[in-house]
Design a protein around this motif. Structure first.
Motif, short mmCIF file in Angstrom:
data_model
loop_
_atom_site.label_atom_id
_atom_site.label_comp_id
_atom_site.label_asym_id
_atom_site.label_seq_id
_atom_site.Cartn_x
_atom_site.Cartn_y
_atom_site.Cartn_z
N CYS A 180 44.08 43.98 51.53
CA CYS A 180 42.71 43.79 51.01
C CYS A 180 42.05 45.13 50.67
O CYS A 180 41.15 45.18 49.84
CB CYS A 180 41.86 43.02 52.02
SG CYS A 180 42.38 41.30 52.13
N LEU B 253 39.19 45.83 42.40
CA LEU B 253 37.82 45.45 42.03
C LEU B 253 37.07 46.65 41.45
O LEU B 253 36.32 46.54 40.48
CB LEU B 253 37.06 44.90 43.24
CG LEU B 253 37.63 43.63 43.88
CD1 LEU B 253 36.72 43.17 45.01
CD2 LEU B 253 37.77 42.52 42.83
N VAL C 25 34.38 43.14 50.36
CA VAL C 25 34.17 42.16 49.28
C VAL C 25 35.47 41.38 49.03
O VAL C 25 35.47 40.14 48.95
CB VAL C 25 33.73 42.87 47.97
CG1 VAL C 25 33.67 41.88 46.82
CG2 VAL C 25 32.39 43.55 48.17
N PHE C 26 36.58 42.10 48.95
CA PHE C 26 37.84 41.41 48.62
C PHE C 26 38.24 40.42 49.72
O PHE C 26 38.64 39.29 49.45
CB PHE C 26 38.96 42.44 48.38
CG PHE C 26 40.17 41.81 47.76
CD1 PHE C 26 40.27 41.64 46.39
CD2 PHE C 26 41.21 41.33 48.55
CE1 PHE C 26 41.37 41.03 45.81
CE2 PHE C 26 42.32 40.71 47.98
CZ PHE C 26 42.39 40.57 46.61
N VAL D 11 36.07 37.25 49.62
CA VAL D 11 36.49 36.29 48.60
C VAL D 11 37.70 35.50 49.12
O VAL D 11 37.80 34.27 48.98
CB VAL D 11 36.83 36.99 47.26
CG1 VAL D 11 37.33 35.99 46.24
CG2 VAL D 11 35.62 37.74 46.74
N THR D 12 38.63 36.22 49.73
CA THR D 12 39.82 35.57 50.30
C THR D 12 39.39 34.53 51.34
O THR D 12 39.85 33.37 51.32
CB THR D 12 40.73 36.63 50.97
OG1 THR D 12 41.01 37.65 50.03
CG2 THR D 12 42.03 36.01 51.45
N PHE E 125 36.59 32.98 51.60
CA PHE E 125 35.91 31.85 50.97
C PHE E 125 36.91 30.75 50.62
O PHE E 125 36.68 29.57 50.89
CB PHE E 125 35.18 32.35 49.70
CG PHE E 125 34.55 31.26 48.91
CD1 PHE E 125 33.33 30.71 49.30
CD2 PHE E 125 35.17 30.75 47.77
CE1 PHE E 125 32.75 29.69 48.58
CE2 PHE E 125 34.59 29.73 47.04
CZ PHE E 125 33.37 29.20 47.44
N VAL F 234 42.86 28.03 43.90
CA VAL F 234 43.04 29.40 43.40
C VAL F 234 44.33 29.49 42.59
O VAL F 234 44.37 30.05 41.49
CB VAL F 234 43.12 30.40 44.57
CG1 VAL F 234 43.37 31.80 44.08
CG2 VAL F 234 41.86 30.38 45.37
N LEU G 78 44.76 38.05 44.78
CA LEU G 78 44.01 37.04 45.53
C LEU G 78 44.89 35.86 45.95
O LEU G 78 44.78 35.36 47.08
CB LEU G 78 42.83 36.55 44.69
CG LEU G 78 41.82 35.72 45.46
CD1 LEU G 78 41.11 36.59 46.51
CD2 LEU G 78 40.78 35.13 44.52
#
Ligand code: PFF
Length: 488
Positions: free
Chosen positions: A129, A136, A184-185, A188-189, A191, A204, A350
């Motif tokens: 990550c 990103l 942040v990365f 998202v994972t 989520f 995904v 991701l």
């Protein structure tokens, strides 16, 4: 205890009372969903960032050919073995191994092979990550470049590729920013993992993998027309036997495992969501084939651009993040292509990071009877703590060598230590145990029927998993750990 019949073994998660209480084990909605998710897990930063970097740093052709050898003779049988353990068990990875061990009247200690895997998945997640965060950042740079200087771009114009710091002082000199991007990365994972197998992970894969394939083919065609394709083919496919040292072999093996998501219980976990109707041998072949194709395409996509710009192929991990952005500057519509390239990388990363997070999450859900939300939240918090060490090893902690006293890890900072510890030690060890377990310990009748193979192919698989995989893995491990044995 007598071995259960096939059907009894798959009645559900509560079989033999070992699986998580009360909860039905989740599953993929279809065979193609499994294939896409598994390819999504396999195809990632390992193919796009690590494979070209390792190939470049380990002499090109010799590495690439030995890599393919490892995928076919070792990776593929281990991949099939992992998915069959998962499909048989239908629960978290360690419990799936225990179920197969119990059905084969074998020791519970075999569960260790999956426990090592769960630990590795957690460690890989932590530094994966961090790299996802860099991706990103590059997306941000190219977006702002598009706005400021237009499609042709200019953000990296005239920079010196010699050091990462020279190019991105904003990122590599800035610990808090790197940690922030990591957060942040991983968020998202989280989520997607928190939304479950079919609602999150499958979602995904279904959207991002097709988009990924369109982008990688388009950028490779662009590179073939504008970049130095001839040099690339020579570089990647000229075999020079003297370059095949023990260290190169271990690097190729580690890369094959990392790329196929093996030795981290990932495919055991994904296999546990597969229905009885799926032929595991056929799907394993598709997954390994797609993953290898993407690694080779990534080489054919990245090196022409690097050679065209006269940059060094052996730039290692800096290749994708350092050389490539500069190379894009000299090409038509460089800024737009650069943006599309890093969006593609983010998609691939991701779909892999969700797989990495799913392994320890599934284990926590089953082990501590937790719901998916809290389990994935705890995994995220732990991985972030370790990830911060990896992220800061590029600046604040750059002099820290956590395992410098072990020859194999001498001189490595946190990031490289975590990477080498998993890909060159823990993953191959888990894979040796997996092949011995499936090849020698597990009940033959179960193995035969789970593979979906018959006749000659089944015999080939058994020879590979019983003899070739353990012997080759142990030899390469020993040679890699003690290079002086071969004078390599
Ligand atoms: N195979 C992924 C890659 O090549 O980037 C990395 C990975 C994902 C390893 C998932 C292990 C895993 F369970």
């Amino acid at each position: 205890m007598a071995a259960p019949t096939q059907d009894a073994a798959h009645e559900g998660p509560d079989h033999e009372g070992q699986a998580h209480e009360g909860q039905a084990h989740e599953g993929w909605s279809s065979r193609s969903a499994f294939i896409l998710a598994a390819i999504g897990s396999a195809v990632g930063l390992g193919n796009l960032w690590r494979f070209p970097a390792e190939a470049g740093a380990n002499g090109g052709g010799a590495f690439v050919l030995f890599y393919i050898f490892c995928v076919v003779l070792i990776g593929l049988p281990v991949l099939l073995s992992e998915t069959l353990i998962g499909r048989f068990g239908q629960t978290s990875a360690p419990q799936s191994v225990l179920k197969l061990a119990a059905a084969s009247r074998a020791s519970r200690h075999w569960g260790a092979l999956a426990s090592i895997g769960v630990l590795s998945a957690f460690i890989v997640l932590s530094f994966y990550c961090v790299v996802g965060g860099w991706v990103l950042y590059y997306i941000g740079i190219f977006v702002s470049d598009l706005f400021h200087t237009g499609v042709a771009g200019g953000a990296f114009q005239g920079r010196d590729p010699a050091t990462i710091d020279a190019i991105l002082p904003g990122l590599f000199g800035n610990g808090p920013l790197m940690v922030g991007l990591d957060v942040v990365f991983i968020a998202v994972t989280l989520f997607f993992v928190a939304r479950g197998v079919s609602g999150g992970i499958e979602f995904v894969a279904k959207w991002m993998m097709p988009a990924f394939f369109v982008l990688i083919v388009a950028i490779t065609i662009y590179g073939a027309f504008t970049g130095a394709m001839g040099d690339t083919v020579n570089y990647l496919f000229t075999f020079e036997p003297e370059k095949l040292t023990g260290a190169v072999m271990l690097a190729a093996l580690g890369q094959a495992f990392f790329s196929l998501s093996l030795g981290v219980a990932g495919m055991i976990t994904y296999g546990s969501y597969v229905g009885r109707d799926v032929n595991l041998a056929g799907t394993s072949l598709i997954i390994a084939g797609a993953d290898t194709a993407v690694a080779l395409i990534a080489g054919l996509c990245i090196f022409p651009i690097v050679f065209l710009a006269g940059l060094e192929p052996s730039a290692g991990p800096g290749l994708m993040f350092q050389s490539l952005p500069i190379a894009f500057q000299d090409m038509p519509a460089g800024s737009l292509v650069g943006l599309l390239f890093f969006v593609m990388v983010a998609f691939a990363a991701l779909t892999s990071s969700v797989a990495l997070m799913e392994v320890p999450t599934a284990w926590m859900m089953e082990r501590f009877s937790l719901a998916r939300g809290p389990a994935s939240g705890i995994v995220t918090a732990g991985a972030l703590a370790l990830g911060v060490l990896a992220a800061l090893s590029f600046n604040t902690l750059s002099d820290a060598h956590p395992a410098g006293f072990i020859p194999m890890f001498e001189g490595l900072g946190w990031f490289d230590f975590l990477d080498s510890l998993t890909s060159k030690l823990l993953m191959p060890i888990a894979a040796v145990l997996t092949s011995i377990f499936v090849g020698w310990v597990a009940e033959r009748r179960i193995v035969d029927s789970e593979t979906g193979l018959g006749g000659g192919l089944l015999r080939v698989y058994l020879v590979l998993v019983r003899w070739v995989c353990p012997a080759a893995l142990m030899a390469i491990l020993i040679i890699g750990i003690f290079p002086s044995i071969l004078g390599a």
